[in-house]
Motif scaffolding. Structure first.
Motif: not given
Length: 285
Positions: A225-236
């Protein structure tokens, strides 16, 4: 960047339940030690499909560099299982910033340096929304994707999708931009982060661009979740479940987390306001 590709599988002889010998393929796990400006940083266990992007994404997601422009070169040599990274200006306070290491739940012993949990509070995610039809299209695209997992098993897959801007589902539903497999899901997402950073017009860690969704075959832990948020991707989206800490982080940053996504079934753990449900769609074949 070098282009040091390596075979993803190797053939071995096994004995089946009937006592018969047969040949099967298994993932080719290998170690890759990263050196930054001649300083040994970490050793990753990887398939070796796109090692240069993996190294770049790792540095980005550990917040050791801010963007691809900070890096002069990345050279991978499989004869010595090493990746040599040369930066333009060095990494400020690298000894201090890499002193605290947290071993995470990632396969292959994922790790997060520093106080990334503190930094996550500053993340501003774009207002992306996804329709139920787009979610089903994404899951179906993964089902049809040729993969090492189908031939050899024992790996995780991650993918990055872009969404059509029309919430009513007009036009392309969900377009896969890149699909990556590795022995650990954290390696796969790091490789995608590296790929994003190399795309024209991207900002630090690939935070800019069209509406995006990240998919993983693995569970949604805090690290993912942290990495996705850091990448600017808001849906996983995951075909697996979610951990408590992953849930807590998703709630804090306003990230939509969808798990157990197979066929037309799913569970939205967090950020349900980003998911546009379409009544009756789940029942349609």
């Amino acid at each position: 960047m070098s282009a040091a590709r390596a075979p993803l599988t190797r053939e071995v002889e096994v004995v089946n339940e009937h006592g018969e010998r047969e040949q099967v393929h298994i993932p080719a796990e290998r170690d890759l030690t990263i050196y930054v400006d001649r300083r040994e940083l970490v050793t990753l266990m990887t398939l070796g499909a796109q090692p240069e992007l993996l190294v770049l994404g790792y540095l980005l997601n550990q917040r050791l560099v801010q963007g691809a422009s900070d890096v002069e070169s990345i050279t991978v040599d499989w004869e010595v299982n090493a990746a040599a990274v040369k930066t333009h200006a060095g990494i400020d306070r690298i000894e201090e910033r890499t002193a605290k290491k947290v071993v995470t739940t990632g396969c292959g012993q994922g790790s997060v340096f520093g106080e990334l949990m503190a930094e996550i509070e500053r993340v501003q995610l774009p207002p992306t929304r996804m329709t139920q039809a787009q979610l089903y299209a994404l899951v179906n695209a993964i089902r049809l994707q040729e993969s090492t997992y189908k031939s050899a098993g024992s790996v995780h897959g991650c993918a990055l999708f872009t969404l059509d801007a029309d919430e009513q589902g007009g036009g392309p539903q969900a377009a896969m931009q890149i699909f990556v497999e590795d022995v650990g899901r954290h390696n796969a997402i790091d490789t995608i982060a590296g790929w994003m950073a190399m795309q024209p017009g991207e900002g630090a860690a690939g935070a800019l661009g069209p509406a995006r969704v990240f998919y993983t075959t693995g569970r949604l832990t805090s690290e993912m979740v942290i990495k996705s948020a850091q990448m600017g991707v808001p849906i996983v989206v995951s075909r697996s479940g979610m951990t408590q800490m992953g849930y807590d982080v998703a709630q804090r940053v306003g990230l939509c987390a969808i798990g157990r996504a197979t066929n037309r079934r799913f569970v939205c753990y967090a950020g349900a306001e980003r998911l546009v449900l379409q009544p009756g769609l789940a029942e349609r074949g």
